[in-house]
Design an enzyme around this catalytic site. Structure first.
Site, short mmCIF file in Angstrom:
data_model
loop_
_atom_site.label_atom_id
_atom_site.label_comp_id
_atom_site.label_asym_id
_atom_site.label_seq_id
_atom_site.Cartn_x
_atom_site.Cartn_y
_atom_site.Cartn_z
N ARG A 56 0.79 -1.20 0.04
CA ARG A 56 -0.04 0.04 0.14
C ARG A 56 0.98 1.36 0.02
O ARG A 56 0.54 2.29 -0.59
CB ARG A 56 -1.09 0.04 1.09
CG ARG A 56 -1.75 -1.11 1.63
CD ARG A 56 -3.05 -1.33 0.54
NE ARG A 56 -2.49 -1.72 -0.88
CZ ARG A 56 -2.17 -2.92 -1.14
NH1 ARG A 56 -2.16 -3.92 -0.05
NH2 ARG A 56 -1.62 -3.60 -2.09
N GLN A 86 -9.92 10.66 6.80
CA GLN A 86 -9.92 9.23 7.10
C GLN A 86 -8.73 8.54 6.44
O GLN A 86 -8.65 7.39 6.57
CB GLN A 86 -11.30 8.59 6.61
CG GLN A 86 -12.62 9.28 7.41
CD GLN A 86 -13.85 8.67 6.89
OE1 GLN A 86 -14.09 7.71 7.42
NE2 GLN A 86 -14.28 9.40 5.95
N HIS A 104 -7.22 7.63 10.83
CA HIS A 104 -6.98 6.23 11.16
C HIS A 104 -5.66 5.99 10.66
O HIS A 104 -5.11 4.77 10.50
CB HIS A 104 -7.70 5.61 9.80
CG HIS A 104 -9.30 5.95 10.11
ND1 HIS A 104 -10.19 5.98 9.07
CD2 HIS A 104 -9.89 5.92 11.06
CE1 HIS A 104 -11.31 6.21 9.59
NE2 HIS A 104 -11.37 6.16 10.75
N THR A 171 -16.57 10.75 0.98
CA THR A 171 -16.85 9.74 2.08
C THR A 171 -18.34 9.53 2.07
O THR A 171 -19.16 10.15 1.54
CB THR A 171 -16.37 10.34 3.59
OG1 THR A 171 -16.72 9.47 4.39
CG2 THR A 171 -17.02 11.56 3.72
#
Length: 231
Positions: A56, A86, A104, A171
């Site tokens: 990632r 986020q 996060h 979102t």
């Protein structure tokens, strides 16, 4: 200067070519959450979890900020801007935004296994499997795993409570506790929402101006409107 709070989700990063986790063909269609994004997973299969986030990170570092990231950064010339995101990528930082709260976690950092906020920067994309924090514990990705608390959520709530304008981008408003941030915004604060979908706004329905476009198209447009309307 008015205080403008920007709350962003996966949709803004998707326009930079990054796969999302929840959408069709997202990462959770290819991996089980239980295998790569829980505290138990890293204890049971540390190599798999470390490799998942290394990949990632490699993808994120190859991506570039898009027009939405750049437009949000430009808002700092006209407003006092706080970004709450986020997303675990660093695209807001690379676009030039200076005040960012990552709910996060951050893919470009590692954290102690003992202390959720004891982080160290990581140069490059690859976390060595056996790297350790100065406190002696094994390092892990600085990611809030499923089932873990969100340590920066109280800070985000405090920021949201002081907003004079709220811009929400990309979102679904389905991920909690992040989605509940809207409840901390004063009832008189205008809310602008940029997303091609049609989330259920519930009690906020009459307060939201919905720009039903992808982030890279809709955000530059609404940012220009905000600059003109709130000089």
């Amino acid at each position: 200067m008015k205080h403008l709070v920007v709350f962003t989700g996966a949709g803004i990063s998707a326009d930079s070519g990054l796969s999302t986790f929840r959408d069709a063909d997202g990462y959770w269609d290819k991996y089980r959450i239980e295998d790569v994004c829980t505290h138990e997973a890293i204890l049971l299969n540390r190599p798999l979890v470390i490799d998942f986030y290394n990949q990632r990170r490699k993808e994120i570092l190859a991506a570039q900020p898009n027009a939405a990231h750049l437009a949000i950064a430009e808002l700092e010339k006209h407003f006092r801007v706080d970004v709450i995101t986020q997303n675990i990528d660093d695209l807001h930082e690379r676009a030039g935004s200076t005040s960012i709260t990552h709910l996060h976690g951050e893919i470009t950092k590692l954290r102690s296994s003992n202390d959720e906020l004891a982080t160290v920067p990581l140069s490059g994309w690859e976390q060595p499997l056996d790297a350790r924090h100065p406190d002696g514990s094994l390092l892990r990705p600085y990611i809030v795993f499923f089932g873990e608390g969100v340590p920066l959520f109280p800070k985000a709530c405090e920021i949201a409570s002081k907003a004079e304008i709220l811009l929400v981008v990309g979102t679904s408003l389905n991920v909690y506790p992040a989605a509940s941030l809207l409840q901390y915004v004063d009832e008189n604060v205008p809310i602008y929402f940029v997303d091609p979908g049609q989330p259920k706004f519930g009690i906020f329905q009459n307060r939201i101006t919905h720009i039903q476009k992808r982030a890279a198209q809709g955000v530059p447009e609404i940012c220009q409107t905000l600059i003109e309307n709130y000089k």
